[in-house]
Design a protein around this motif. Structure first.
Motif, PDB file in Angstrom:
ATOM      1  N   THR A 199       0.858  -1.191   0.000  1.00  0.00           N
ATOM      2  CA  THR A 199       0.000   0.000   0.000  1.00  0.00           C
ATOM      3  C   THR A 199       0.889   1.235   0.000  1.00  0.00           C
ATOM      4  N   MET A 200       0.375   2.315  -0.566  1.00  0.00           N
ATOM      5  CA  MET A 200       1.138   3.569  -0.605  1.00  0.00           C
ATOM      6  C   MET A 200       0.174   4.732  -0.673  1.00  0.00           C
ATOM      7  N   GLU A 201       0.367   5.699   0.186  1.00  0.00           N
ATOM      8  CA  GLU A 201      -0.463   6.894   0.191  1.00  0.00           C
ATOM      9  C   GLU A 201       0.369   8.070  -0.322  1.00  0.00           C
ATOM     10  N   HIS A 202       0.078   8.462  -1.544  1.00  0.00           N
ATOM     11  CA  HIS A 202       0.803   9.568  -2.170  1.00  0.00           C
ATOM     12  C   HIS A 202      -0.110  10.202  -3.204  1.00  0.00           C
ATOM     13  N   GLU A 203      -0.089  11.508  -3.288  1.00  0.00           N
ATOM     14  CA  GLU A 203      -0.989  12.238  -4.164  1.00  0.00           C
ATOM     15  C   GLU A 203      -0.819  11.862  -5.637  1.00  0.00           C
ATOM     16  N   LYS A 204       0.423  11.627  -6.051  1.00  0.00           N
ATOM     17  CA  LYS A 204       0.693  11.409  -7.470  1.00  0.00           C
ATOM     18  C   LYS A 204       1.060   9.966  -7.821  1.00  0.00           C
ATOM     19  N   VAL A 205       1.082   9.098  -6.843  1.00  0.00           N
ATOM     20  CA  VAL A 205       1.454   7.701  -7.091  1.00  0.00           C
ATOM     21  C   VAL A 205       0.300   6.787  -6.674  1.00  0.00           C
ATOM     22  N   LYS A 206      -0.085   5.892  -7.582  1.00  0.00           N
ATOM     23  CA  LYS A 206      -1.149   4.928  -7.289  1.00  0.00           C
ATOM     24  C   LYS A 206      -0.577   3.521  -7.280  1.00  0.00           C
ATOM     25  N   VAL A 207      -0.986   2.719  -6.288  1.00  0.00           N
ATOM     26  CA  VAL A 207      -0.602   1.316  -6.204  1.00  0.00           C
ATOM     27  C   VAL A 207      -1.869   0.512  -5.923  1.00  0.00           C
ATOM     28  N   TYR A 208      -2.195  -0.422  -6.824  1.00  0.00           N
ATOM     29  CA  TYR A 208      -3.391  -1.232  -6.624  1.00  0.00           C
ATOM     30  C   TYR A 208      -3.189  -2.631  -7.206  1.00  0.00           C
ATOM     31  N   LYS A 209      -3.905  -3.597  -6.634  1.00  0.00           N
ATOM     32  CA  LYS A 209      -3.767  -4.995  -7.053  1.00  0.00           C
ATOM     33  C   LYS A 209      -4.522  -5.254  -8.353  1.00  0.00           C
ATOM     34  N   ILE A 210      -3.950  -6.096  -9.195  1.00  0.00           N
ATOM     35  CA  ILE A 210      -4.611  -6.538 -10.422  1.00  0.00           C
ATOM     36  C   ILE A 210      -4.335  -8.030 -10.607  1.00  0.00           C
ATOM     37  N   ASN A 211      -5.096  -8.676 -11.470  1.00  0.00           N
ATOM     38  CA  ASN A 211      -4.834 -10.078 -11.796  1.00  0.00           C
ATOM     39  C   ASN A 211      -4.704 -10.303 -13.296  1.00  0.00           C
ATOM     40  N   SER A 212      -4.727  -9.204 -14.073  1.00  0.00           N
ATOM     41  CA  SER A 212      -4.585  -9.319 -15.525  1.00  0.00           C
ATOM     42  C   SER A 212      -4.372  -7.933 -16.116  1.00  0.00           C
ATOM     43  N   ILE A 213      -3.654  -7.875 -17.226  1.00  0.00           N
ATOM     44  CA  ILE A 213      -3.526  -6.640 -17.995  1.00  0.00           C
ATOM     45  C   ILE A 213      -4.471  -6.672 -19.185  1.00  0.00           C
ATOM     46  N   GLU A 214      -4.466  -7.773 -19.931  1.00  0.00           N
ATOM     47  CA  GLU A 214      -5.321  -7.868 -21.113  1.00  0.00           C
ATOM     48  C   GLU A 214      -6.801  -7.800 -20.755  1.00  0.00           C
ATOM     49  N   LYS A 215      -7.162  -8.213 -19.537  1.00  0.00           N
ATOM     50  CA  LYS A 215      -8.560  -8.197 -19.114  1.00  0.00           C
ATOM     51  C   LYS A 215      -8.893  -6.964 -18.280  1.00  0.00           C
ATOM     52  N   SER A 216      -8.014  -5.993 -18.270  1.00  0.00           N
ATOM     53  CA  SER A 216      -8.203  -4.795 -17.467  1.00  0.00           C
ATOM     54  C   SER A 216      -8.892  -3.706 -18.286  1.00  0.00           C
ATOM     55  N   LEU A 217     -10.105  -3.333 -17.873  1.00  0.00           N
ATOM     56  CA  LEU A 217     -10.822  -2.264 -18.556  1.00  0.00           C
ATOM     57  C   LEU A 217     -10.070  -0.950 -18.398  1.00  0.00           C
ATOM     58  N   GLU A 218      -9.529  -0.713 -17.222  1.00  0.00           N
ATOM     59  CA  GLU A 218      -8.793   0.528 -16.989  1.00  0.00           C
ATOM     60  C   GLU A 218      -7.622   0.652 -17.949  1.00  0.00           C
TER      61      GLU A 218
END
Length: 328
Positions: A199-218
């Motif tokens: 986890t990381m709390e920073h205004e300009k940096v995002k950290v989040y869990k994923i399980n796929s890139i090709e299936k990622s809508l984002e």
């Protein structure tokens, strides 16, 4: 020509027509081995007028599209069948093609990945506690190693191979990190694998869990819609997508199953220069198969539109508008 790629040196691929090198302008050949090998391909048996401009110094868009959509598949099939000059292809390269072409996940155990510690197999990589994977690593343009201090850095440029890698990393959390590349562009990829959740709390940096890139809508919206729209200029004549935009249903949650047809979903939007437009319900009905028209009412349609607007707004402040008519 196929040579092992040196880590951190960027992508190196050359394309020749009967020995004469030609450049790409605005679009490029898609070769899935870029992070493993420096590739050189020399084309014979083609008419120059179908491949190159008049001066024969750059490739025509139409030929590149034919290569990406057809010729590459034929080459991969020839490698698998060990024919047409690929009779003696070395096993390491052959295994990589099997992974890509036949989706043989078990083959990934035999693949050696390009890392800052040399070429390593999956079982060796898993011995490390914190693993950083990205498409292309440029040391002077990437702050992630200084922030997180990973034990090992891996280059994997192909999204399909990257998804296989994610799937094979049992026992690890996969985190997508955004905001730490100095020259990062939308659709860039920075992944951290750790046995503990990060986890990381920073205004300009995002950290989040994923399980796929090709299936990622984002990831799709970011790299294929928002980024292209932001980069387009008035007068651009080429497009990555023709209207309507049709994508895999895997990008969407099952709550939108009414919109699925033959494993696909039609998006209710199009994009122009720095602007994304959503079409009206009546216009959307003209795009979808007849079997879906009686299933999707205006409220369900608005739910889809609002869902996409929220997802896009999370990525960018790009202008979003509603239009009465579809683009001509």
């Amino acid at each position: 020509m196929i040579n092992k790629k040196e880590f951190g040196k960027g992508l190196s691929q050359s394309f020749y027509f009967k020995g004469q090198k030609a450049e790409c302008r605005g679009w490029g050949f898609k070769v899935p081995f870029n992070s493993f090998y420096d590739i050189g391909i020399d084309f014979y048996g083609f008419d120059a007028s179908e491949c190159l401009n008049v001066n024969r110094d750059y490739w025509l868009k139409e030929f590149i599209e034919e290569f990406n959509n057809k010729i590459l598949e034929e080459i991969l099939e020839d490698i698998i069948q060990k024919r047409n000059g690929f009779e003696n292809v070395f096993s390491e390269f052959y295994n990589l093609v099997l992974l890509i072409k036949n989706n043989q996940l078990d083959i990934i155990e035999k693949i050696e990945f390009n890392t800052n510690l040399g070429y390593l197999k999956l079982e060796q990589i898993k011995n490390y506690e914190l693993i950083y994977a990205n498409k292309i690593f440029y040391e002077n343009h990437d702050a992630l190693p200084k922030v997180f201090n990973p034990n090992i850095i891996i280059e994997i440029s192909d999204l399909k191979i990257l998804d296989f890698f994610i799937e094979s990393m049992e026992g690890f959390f996969c985190h997508k990190v955004e905001g730490l590349k100095f020259l990062g562009s939308r659709g860039d990829i920075s992944l951290l694998f750790s046995k503990r959740e990060i986890t990381m709390e920073h205004e300009k940096v995002k950290v989040y869990k994923i399980n796929s890139i090709e299936k990622s809508l984002e990831y799709f919206l970011e790299s294929k819609i928002v980024h292209i729209s932001e980069q387009r200029r008035a007068g651009d004549i080429y497009e990555d997508f023709k209207f309507p935009i049709i994508v895999s249903k895997k990008l969407f949650p099952e709550s939108f199953a009414l919109f699925f047809f033959q494993e696909k979903i039609i998006l209710p939007l199009y994009f122009t220069v720095k602007e994304i437009h959503f079409i009206k319900y009546s216009e959307y009905l003209r795009l979808i198969p007849d079997i879906l028209k009686s299933l999707i009412n205006v409220n369900q349609y608005e739910n889809l539109v609002n869902f996409l607007k929220i997802e896009i707004s999370r990525i960018s402040n790009i202008k979003i508008t509603d239009h009465e008519k579809t683009p001509q």
